[in-house]
Design an enzyme around this catalytic site. Structure first.
Site, PDB file in Angstrom:
ATOM      1  N   VAL A   1       3.140  -6.637   0.803  1.00 54.12           N
ATOM      2  CA  VAL A   1       2.976  -5.093   1.118  1.00 54.12           C
ATOM      3  C   VAL A   1       1.180  -4.924   1.325  1.00 54.12           C
ATOM      4  O   VAL A   1       0.521  -5.449   0.916  1.00 54.12           O
ATOM      5  CB  VAL A   1       3.490  -4.274  -0.089  1.00 54.12           C
ATOM      6  CG1 VAL A   1       2.931  -2.751   0.410  1.00 54.12           C
ATOM      7  CG2 VAL A   1       4.742  -4.302  -0.289  1.00 54.12           C
ATOM      8  N   CYS A   2       1.078  -4.402   2.894  1.00 50.89           N
ATOM      9  CA  CYS A   2      -0.098  -4.077   3.323  1.00 50.89           C
ATOM     10  C   CYS A   2      -0.792  -3.286   2.359  1.00 50.89           C
ATOM     11  O   CYS A   2      -0.286  -1.879   2.383  1.00 50.89           O
ATOM     12  CB  CYS A   2      -0.292  -3.923   4.670  1.00 50.89           C
ATOM     13  SG  CYS A   2      -2.028  -3.175   5.231  1.00 50.89           S
ATOM     14  N   VAL A   3      -2.031  -3.254   1.802  1.00 52.06           N
ATOM     15  CA  VAL A   3      -2.703  -2.431   0.835  1.00 52.06           C
ATOM     16  C   VAL A   3      -3.244  -1.154   1.641  1.00 52.06           C
ATOM     17  O   VAL A   3      -2.849  -0.225   1.074  1.00 52.06           O
ATOM     18  CB  VAL A   3      -3.795  -3.205   0.227  1.00 52.06           C
ATOM     19  CG1 VAL A   3      -5.047  -3.570   1.247  1.00 52.06           C
ATOM     20  CG2 VAL A   3      -4.625  -2.202  -0.840  1.00 52.06           C
TER      21      VAL A   3
END
Lengths: 130, 102, 135, 102, 135, 130
Positions: free
Chosen positions: F77-79
């Site tokens: 998941v992209c931060v």
């Protein structure tokens, strides 16, 4: 005049929540009453307190919480849509066996009947979506 | 009964504005918001339709959305009026209902 | 606000690619309990919402399309389908689900709910609504 | 270099397929998925464009998405081939890259 | 996989109405550190991403458009703009931001990053990419 | 062959995650390797464990967690996107002063570099979005 606002998209991904917020502020400033803001579809994602947007950007969730507090807004998240997307208050967490909840200040989770009721009671219903 | 029609999609990308113009009664208030404000640009492939629309209806474009997209309120298609949020609220109040063409 | 209001669900999105059609139908079914004057319009890709023969089994998605058949029981009996939208998609009324309702004032005869209207007729019907929902 | 082009939007709603057809090299593999499978319907206002596209390219439609929308694999525009997910994977593997027209 | 790959960011959405343009630019700026052969294409409403004069102050939204000017410093120097998309929107190159880069092999002369190409030229460029991202 | 998958929309609202899931399963069945599934934009909302979809519907989040476990998938998941939308693991909760976290089993939060790296290492990158 009584307005009801419907928001169908989550924060940041689409402009829906931004436009709805500015419309709501302008309507309040003009002396209108906002009887309910109803969050449906991905709109329920406006109701999580776990967002941390960049510091140089607006905080969409907090902005709704604050306006809700100042203007006494009824911020309602649809329960069926929220269950599909993971927006949960303490009651919902208990009922669905979840170990955490994430609802933001001033939002409440309720049924679709709240949307219909708002549409009946308001003079105008206005939808912001994708 | 009168209806405010809002449109939020670019006419180059999606059919929302086209459908709005097909189904709005003559003389309606039509407000372009978000990416629909691009429809107010002159000299586009959609401009002829908009010029005609501005003759048949009262067409508005939300100024904060024009500015965000770098569009000059003084260089819109003739007959399209730039309005602020106060006017948006007024249009929603003075019409009997609001239809959002998404 | 005791008067009955004219509610219209305006359906313009195709089903399955996005959830609007499905969650829109859920609003209509819940809303039916509130005894308003309810109708629906199917415009643009919204006409695909009531295309017959939808089978989502191979996509693992929920097939909500049978729920359309419940509308008649919920007293939602006027489904306006825009003729121009159907024609642009190469469809006619036989491609749609045979949605009906039973008229209790007419010996419970089963009557079709779908009404094909042209743009001009539909624009007048829309203009007469008190509240519109968009899905 | 060869490219698989996927398209997921209805051509009646959005411009994605039109742009794909403008920018795909002749002889490309083009796969219609999700709401783009409606483009495979015959007798639509978009059919002429699709018939031409099926002559210039190899056009496929994802069968689970056809079925979900009630479209009959045997009644598609001539030259459009219904394929399953295994074939989708194969098309992605046999082409050098994949472009998604959203 | 040690070879340098050809990366292209294909931008087709208008800015501000949705976040794709903004978050797409964030990918490009992060990706620049990976020393690949990077270019961008602006197609359809994507050409509006680099329209000059964007001012989001009255919408309270973040104005990310100045970040486009950083692309040159990140060695992203080939921005292909489709001529047909520009023309359909009544725009020409003077309506776009004057995006440039400094050519260190040519006495740091400032050169324009934007290259107007027609559909046929662009289709060949796209076909030659190893990896494409869509925003 | 090595595939990387990108998912740009949340569960249920759009079909992107469904199509990506079936593609991933088919690719694995054909003997391909999935080196990473990267969730960007609203795609990060696939990574919350707080959803409770209707019992007669597929559970999109659990399905990814399960496949991730069975096939050893790297679900990232992209931060930056996650911060805007409220997807949080224990580390992120601590860093951003949040009193809860909601990340689902098998997902991890990391930077955009993971997307670029996947694009470099994979033979094919394929995007599923709106």
């Amino acid at each position: 005049m009584k307005f009801a606002i419907v928001i169908n998209e989550g924060p940041y991904q689409h402009q829906a929540s931004d436009t709805a917020y500015l419309f709501t502020k302008a309507a309040l400033a003009a002396g209108h009453e906002i009887i309910r803001v109803f969050f449906y579809h991905d709109g329920v994602n406006n109701g999580t307190r776990l967002t941390t947007p960049p510091q140089d950007d607006r905080n969409i969730v907090e902005r709704w919480s604050r306006l809700g507090d100042e203007a006494g807004l009824d911020l309602v998240v649809c329960v069926a849509a929220a269950q599909r997307r993971g927006i949960v208050d303490a009651d919902e967490a208990k009922r669905n066996g979840k170990d955490a909840e994430n609802i933001a200040d001033g939002f409440r989770i309720s049924g679709l009947g709240q949307l219909i009721e708002a549409a009946i009671q308001a003079d105008r219903l206005i939808t912001f979506g994708d | 009964m009168s209806m405010l029609h809002t449109v939020n999609k670019s006419p180059f990308e999606k059919n929302s504005l086209r459908t709005c113009l097909r189904l709005a009664r003559p003389g309606s208030d039509i407000l372009l918001i978000q990416d629909a404000v691009y429809a107010a640009l002159p000299d586009t492939e959609f401009a002829a339709g908009m010029i005609e629309a501005a003759r048949q209806h009262n067409v508005y474009a939300l100024e904060p959305d024009l500015m965000a997209r770098g569009l000059d309120r003084d260089k819109l298609i003739e007959g399209v009026e730039a309005v602020d949020y106060d006017r948006f609220v007024e249009l929603a109040a003075t019409n009997d209902s609001v239809q959002s063409w998404l | 606000m005791g008067a009955i209001r004219k509610f219209m669900y305006i359906n313009r999105t195709a089903p399955h690619g996005s959830i609007y059609a499905q969650e829109g139908l859920e609003v209509a079914l819940i809303g039916a309990a509130f005894d308003q004057d309810v109708s629906m319009a199917f415009i643009d890709d919204g006409v695909f919402q009531i295309k017959s023969g939808q089978d989502t089994s191979a996509t693992d998605m929920k097939n909500f399309s049978p729920a359309w058949r419940a509308l008649g029981d919920y007293d939602i009996t006027r489904l306006y389908v825009e003729k121009e939208s159907l024609e642009a998609r190469g469809l006619n009324v036989d491609d749609l689900m045979p949605l009906t309702w039973e008229d209790e004032d007419d010996d419970y005869i089963e009557k079709p709910s779908i009404r094909i209207v042209n743009s001009d007729e539909l624009s007048k019907i829309i203009a007469g609504q008190d509240v519109v929902f968009n899905y």
